[in-house]
Design a protein around this motif. Structure first.
Motif, PDB file in Angstrom:
ATOM      1  N   LEU A 352       0.825  -1.207   0.000  1.00 38.50           N
ATOM      2  CA  LEU A 352       0.000   0.000   0.000  1.00 38.50           C
ATOM      3  C   LEU A 352       0.860   1.258   0.000  1.00 38.50           C
ATOM      4  N   ALA A 353       1.921   1.257   0.816  1.00 36.47           N
ATOM      5  CA  ALA A 353       2.797   2.426   0.882  1.00 36.47           C
ATOM      6  C   ALA A 353       3.497   2.659  -0.450  1.00 36.47           C
ATOM      7  N   ARG A 354       3.967   1.592  -1.072  1.00 39.24           N
ATOM      8  CA  ARG A 354       4.645   1.741  -2.368  1.00 39.24           C
ATOM      9  C   ARG A 354       3.674   2.188  -3.445  1.00 39.24           C
ATOM     10  N   THR A 355       2.443   1.689  -3.394  1.00 40.96           N
ATOM     11  CA  THR A 355       1.446   2.106  -4.380  1.00 40.96           C
ATOM     12  C   THR A 355       1.117   3.581  -4.231  1.00 40.96           C
ATOM     13  N   ALA A 356       0.972   4.039  -2.990  1.00 41.75           N
ATOM     14  CA  ALA A 356       0.689   5.452  -2.752  1.00 41.75           C
ATOM     15  C   ALA A 356       1.824   6.331  -3.255  1.00 41.75           C
ATOM     16  N   GLU A 357       3.051   5.891  -3.042  1.00 39.56           N
ATOM     17  CA  GLU A 357       4.197   6.665  -3.511  1.00 39.56           C
ATOM     18  C   GLU A 357       4.222   6.744  -5.030  1.00 39.56           C
ATOM     19  N   ARG A 358       3.959   5.623  -5.689  1.00 43.73           N
ATOM     20  CA  ARG A 358       4.010   5.617  -7.153  1.00 43.73           C
ATOM     21  C   ARG A 358       2.877   6.425  -7.757  1.00 43.73           C
ATOM     22  N   ALA A 359       1.760   6.520  -7.050  1.00 48.82           N
ATOM     23  CA  ALA A 359       0.642   7.312  -7.571  1.00 48.82           C
ATOM     24  C   ALA A 359       1.041   8.763  -7.750  1.00 48.82           C
ATOM     25  N   ALA A 360       1.926   9.241  -6.890  1.00 47.44           N
ATOM     26  CA  ALA A 360       2.346  10.637  -6.987  1.00 47.44           C
ATOM     27  C   ALA A 360       3.112  10.909  -8.273  1.00 47.44           C
ATOM     28  N   TYR A 361       3.733   9.888  -8.848  1.00 48.43           N
ATOM     29  CA  TYR A 361       4.513  10.098 -10.058  1.00 48.43           C
ATOM     30  C   TYR A 361       3.628  10.319 -11.286  1.00 48.43           C
ATOM     31  N   LEU A 362       2.360   9.941 -11.208  1.00 51.35           N
ATOM     32  CA  LEU A 362       1.483  10.093 -12.366  1.00 51.35           C
ATOM     33  C   LEU A 362       1.313  11.553 -12.759  1.00 51.35           C
ATOM     34  N   THR A 363       1.396  12.462 -11.804  1.00 49.87           N
ATOM     35  CA  THR A 363       1.168  13.871 -12.125  1.00 49.87           C
ATOM     36  C   THR A 363       2.253  14.421 -13.039  1.00 49.87           C
ATOM     37  N   ARG A 364       3.425  13.806 -13.068  1.00 50.61           N
ATOM     38  CA  ARG A 364       4.497  14.302 -13.931  1.00 50.61           C
ATOM     39  C   ARG A 364       4.150  14.136 -15.397  1.00 50.61           C
ATOM     40  N   ALA A 365       3.236  13.206 -15.705  1.00 49.47           N
ATOM     41  CA  ALA A 365       2.836  12.980 -17.086  1.00 49.47           C
ATOM     42  C   ALA A 365       1.691  13.890 -17.516  1.00 49.47           C
ATOM     43  N   LEU A 366       1.078  14.594 -16.565  1.00 50.37           N
ATOM     44  CA  LEU A 366      -0.050  15.449 -16.912  1.00 50.37           C
ATOM     45  C   LEU A 366       0.436  16.723 -17.586  1.00 50.37           C
ATOM     46  N   PRO A 367      -0.204  17.147 -18.676  1.00 51.39           N
ATOM     47  CA  PRO A 367       0.148  18.433 -19.277  1.00 51.39           C
ATOM     48  C   PRO A 367      -0.097  19.563 -18.281  1.00 51.39           C
ATOM     49  N   GLY A 368       0.718  20.586 -18.355  1.00 56.22           N
ATOM     50  CA  GLY A 368       0.590  21.698 -17.432  1.00 56.22           C
ATOM     51  C   GLY A 368      -0.777  22.347 -17.472  1.00 56.22           C
ATOM     52  N   ILE A 369      -1.378  22.410 -18.647  1.00 56.05           N
ATOM     53  CA  ILE A 369      -2.680  23.074 -18.746  1.00 56.05           C
ATOM     54  C   ILE A 369      -3.767  22.257 -18.067  1.00 56.05           C
ATOM     55  N   ALA A 370      -3.660  20.919 -18.079  1.00 56.53           N
ATOM     56  CA  ALA A 370      -4.649  20.094 -17.390  1.00 56.53           C
ATOM     57  C   ALA A 370      -4.560  20.301 -15.876  1.00 56.53           C
ATOM     58  N   VAL A 371      -3.338  20.376 -15.360  1.00 55.89           N
ATOM     59  CA  VAL A 371      -3.157  20.654 -13.929  1.00 55.89           C
ATOM     60  C   VAL A 371      -3.677  22.043 -13.597  1.00 55.89           C
ATOM     61  N   ALA A 372      -3.387  23.019 -14.456  1.00 53.25           N
ATOM     62  CA  ALA A 372      -3.836  24.395 -14.207  1.00 53.25           C
ATOM     63  C   ALA A 372      -5.351  24.475 -14.162  1.00 53.25           C
ATOM     64  N   LEU A 373      -6.022  23.836 -15.106  1.00 55.36           N
ATOM     65  CA  LEU A 373      -7.490  23.889 -15.133  1.00 55.36           C
ATOM     66  C   LEU A 373      -8.090  23.159 -13.934  1.00 55.36           C
ATOM     67  N   SER A 374      -7.450  22.097 -13.470  1.00 58.18           N
ATOM     68  CA  SER A 374      -7.967  21.405 -12.290  1.00 58.18           C
ATOM     69  C   SER A 374      -7.833  22.288 -11.056  1.00 58.18           C
ATOM     70  N   VAL A 375      -6.728  23.029 -10.956  1.00 57.69           N
ATOM     71  CA  VAL A 375      -6.547  23.950  -9.839  1.00 57.69           C
ATOM     72  C   VAL A 375      -7.603  25.045  -9.879  1.00 57.69           C
ATOM     73  N   VAL A 376      -7.880  25.574 -11.065  1.00 59.03           N
ATOM     74  CA  VAL A 376      -8.923  26.594 -11.203  1.00 59.03           C
ATOM     75  C   VAL A 376     -10.288  26.026 -10.834  1.00 59.03           C
ATOM     76  N   PHE A 377     -10.552  24.795 -11.256  1.00 58.80           N
ATOM     77  CA  PHE A 377     -11.822  24.136 -10.983  1.00 58.80           C
ATOM     78  C   PHE A 377     -12.092  24.059  -9.480  1.00 58.80           C
ATOM     79  N   PHE A 378     -11.085  23.599  -8.719  1.00 56.41           N
ATOM     80  CA  PHE A 378     -11.273  23.471  -7.269  1.00 56.41           C
ATOM     81  C   PHE A 378     -11.280  24.827  -6.582  1.00 56.41           C
ATOM     82  N   ALA A 379     -10.507  25.768  -7.090  1.00 62.54           N
ATOM     83  CA  ALA A 379     -10.464  27.094  -6.461  1.00 62.54           C
ATOM     84  C   ALA A 379     -11.801  27.816  -6.602  1.00 62.54           C
ATOM     85  N   ILE A 380     -12.391  27.753  -7.779  1.00 59.30           N
ATOM     86  CA  ILE A 380     -13.660  28.443  -8.003  1.00 59.30           C
ATOM     87  C   ILE A 380     -14.749  27.880  -7.112  1.00 59.30           C
TER      88      ILE A 380
END
Length: 523
Positions: A352-380
């Motif tokens: 479980l600990a190793r799976t949780a750690e590896r999940a964090a690496y998935l964000t490195r593959a996300l385009p910057g604009i997808a991360v930006a829009l998700s941040v805007v989505f939650f902020a609004i």
């Protein structure tokens, strides 16, 4: 020592330190925050009906995007793995002249952002574009991500296994293949994973090189087509590719053995290159000429020949100050957030600990604009006062570059002797005090490497910055992109040169850790 479970009346200090109740909660909170863009993507993708999803995924364009992204990622990852390992082996296991200087020079391409690499080649050689142009530019830009951890592992490792192999009659090549390569496999796999994830999320360099991938198509869908649902579907496909890569890296890294330097560890005598010295030096010279010489020459050329003198110097100074402020803020936050996650994964070591750690690496593959829009989505919806404010941009940087901080902190923790903390706990020191007084001082160099790596990458982030920066705020990357979009290469040169100059100190810090006794190791 008894293995009976600790009771509430007489708790075992060691058990309480290994599993403090607050640590899993902190680690879970960080993982949830870092992976929150995936929730946004799933929500957006769910807005499409089954028929729409089938129509989108059945388009010939999707097959083209998949082919372009997969083949380019595979080619660049393999090329950087070969070059990174070969150069690390040359500087750490042979009598190559000037090995210390070569270590610094070979790492310096990290100071040049990928889109500046693309700008340099395209502005000087317009014929460099498309698939092979992207392979050339990205390989020369990203190979240090493999070179640094492999060189660190080879430098700090006990080379007795290699000496035994040679004493048994195996030649240099057989020892390299059967002993050295397996020993450095975790570092090699970790560096290759970072390269592959970089490739999945890169936009700026591919836009300049006119090569279409999932990341460029997603940006077009979000920014130009205003089709968030289709873009989210494409991003989900990108996440699946990233998940596949993380799984493959976990299996590859598990197959190797981590090289550790013990009390009796020593470096083996360097191999003599003999008649191969001149070809090796020529190859390294050509490689650094492509990776570092072309960008430096392009910047000097456009600074001298371009129209950059028409720019007001104050705007450059303001952009540099803003860039540094955002990058350092994100680096400190990301490093602090990585500590509980790395501690939980390393201390527990469960699936479980190793799976949780590896999940964090998935964000490195996300385009910057997808991360930006998700941040805007939650902020609004949940933090409207923060909309168009600096904390949102810092949050996006933390999400995007958290894997770099996690890698550095996790590698630093791997160097901490467990007995040191157990002794501190046996003396009655509370777990929090052990962390502050013992663990953190021991991993301080690793924390510095994490701050340097995140600051280095955040200072050159482009797509998320274009969307999230407060009105009227400009960074070096956004100003550079503004001018290059209009083919004003001379006007863009000062901003590119300043980005490179600001990136040099973090790269020097990373190479210093490679050259020093305690080095960065990808776990």
């Amino acid at each position: 020592m008894s293995t009976a479970p600790a009771t509430a009346e007489d708790p075992s200090p060691l058990r309480r330190w290994r599993a403090p109740r607050v640590l899993p909660l902190l680690a879970a909170a960080v993982i949830l925050l870092v992976t929150s863009p995936l929730v946004f993507i799933v929500l957006r993708a769910s807005e499409s009906t089954a028929a729409q999803a089938q129509r989108l995924l059945g388009r010939p364009l999707i097959a083209t995007l998949l082919w372009n992204t997969a083949t380019l990622t595979a080619a660049v990852t393999v090329a950087t793995a070969v070059l990174g390992f070969a150069t690390a082996y040359l500087v750490e296991r042979t009598d190559l002249p000037g090995r210390r200087a070569w270590t610094i020079v070979l790492a310096m391409p990290l100071a040049v952002p990928e889109f500046v690499h693309g700008y340099s080649w395209v502005s000087l050689f317009p014929a460099v574009h498309g698939y092979w142009g992207a392979v050339l530019v990205m390989t020369s830009s990203l190979y240090p991500l493999v070179f640094l951890p492999v060189a660190a592992t080879l430098r700090r490792g006990d080379a007795s296994a290699e000496e035994v192999s040679r004493s048994l009659g195996r030649g240099a090549w057989a020892t390299l293949w059967r002993v050295t390569l397996p020993l450095s496999r975790p570092a090699l796999a970790g560096g290759a994973l970072l390269v592959a994830l970089y490739m999945l999320g890169e936009y700026g360099a591919f836009a300049m090189l006119r090569f279409t991938t999932f990341a460029t198509a997603i940006y077009t869908q979000y920014k130009l087509g205003f089709d968030a649902a289709s873009a989210a579907m494409l991003t989900l496909a990108l996440c699946l590719l990233a998940l596949l890569l993380v799984t493959l890296e976990a299996r590859a890294g598990r197959g190797g053995r981590v090289v550790r330097e013990g009390a009796t560890g020593r470096r083996c005598a360097p191999l003599g290159l003999g008649r191969w010295t001149v070809p090796a030096l020529a190859g390294l010279g050509a490689m650094t000429g492509l990776a570092l010489g072309v960008p430096v020459y392009a910047l000097v050329y456009w600074l001298v020949q371009g129209t950059s003198t028409t720019l007001p110097p104050a705007s450059i100074l303001s952009a540099a100050t803003t860039t540094l402020g955002y990058a350092l803020s994100a680096a400190v936050v990301a490093t602090a957030a990585a500590v509980p996650v790395a501690l939980y994964s390393w201390r527990r070591g469960t699936r479980l600990a190793r799976t949780a750690e590896r999940a964090a690496y998935l964000t490195r593959a996300l385009p910057g604009i997808a991360v930006a829009l998700s941040v805007v989505f939650f902020a609004i919806r949940y933090a409207r006062p923060l909309y168009q404010q600096p904390p949102l941009l810092v949050a996006a940087y933390v999400i995007l570059f958290f894997p770099f901080a996690l890698t550095a902190v996790r590698a630093a923790l791997a160097q901490v002797p467990p007995g040191v903390e157990e002794v501190a706990r046996s003396l009655g020191t509370r777990p929090a005090a052990v962390l502050v007084r013992v663990t953190l001082p021991l991993i301080l160099p690793g924390l510095g490497a994490a701050v340097a790596m995140v600051a280095l990458t955040a200072s050159t982030e482009l797509t998320a910055t274009l969307l999230l920066r407060p009105t009227g705020t400009q960074t070096l990357a956004t100003q550079f992109w503004l001018y290059t979009s209009g083919l004003a290469y001379g006007a863009a040169a000062p901003y590119a040169a300043l980005m490179v100059a600001l990136s040099v100190p973090p790269v020097l810090l990373l190479t210093r850790r490679t050259l020093g006794p305690k080095t960065l190791e990808t776990s």
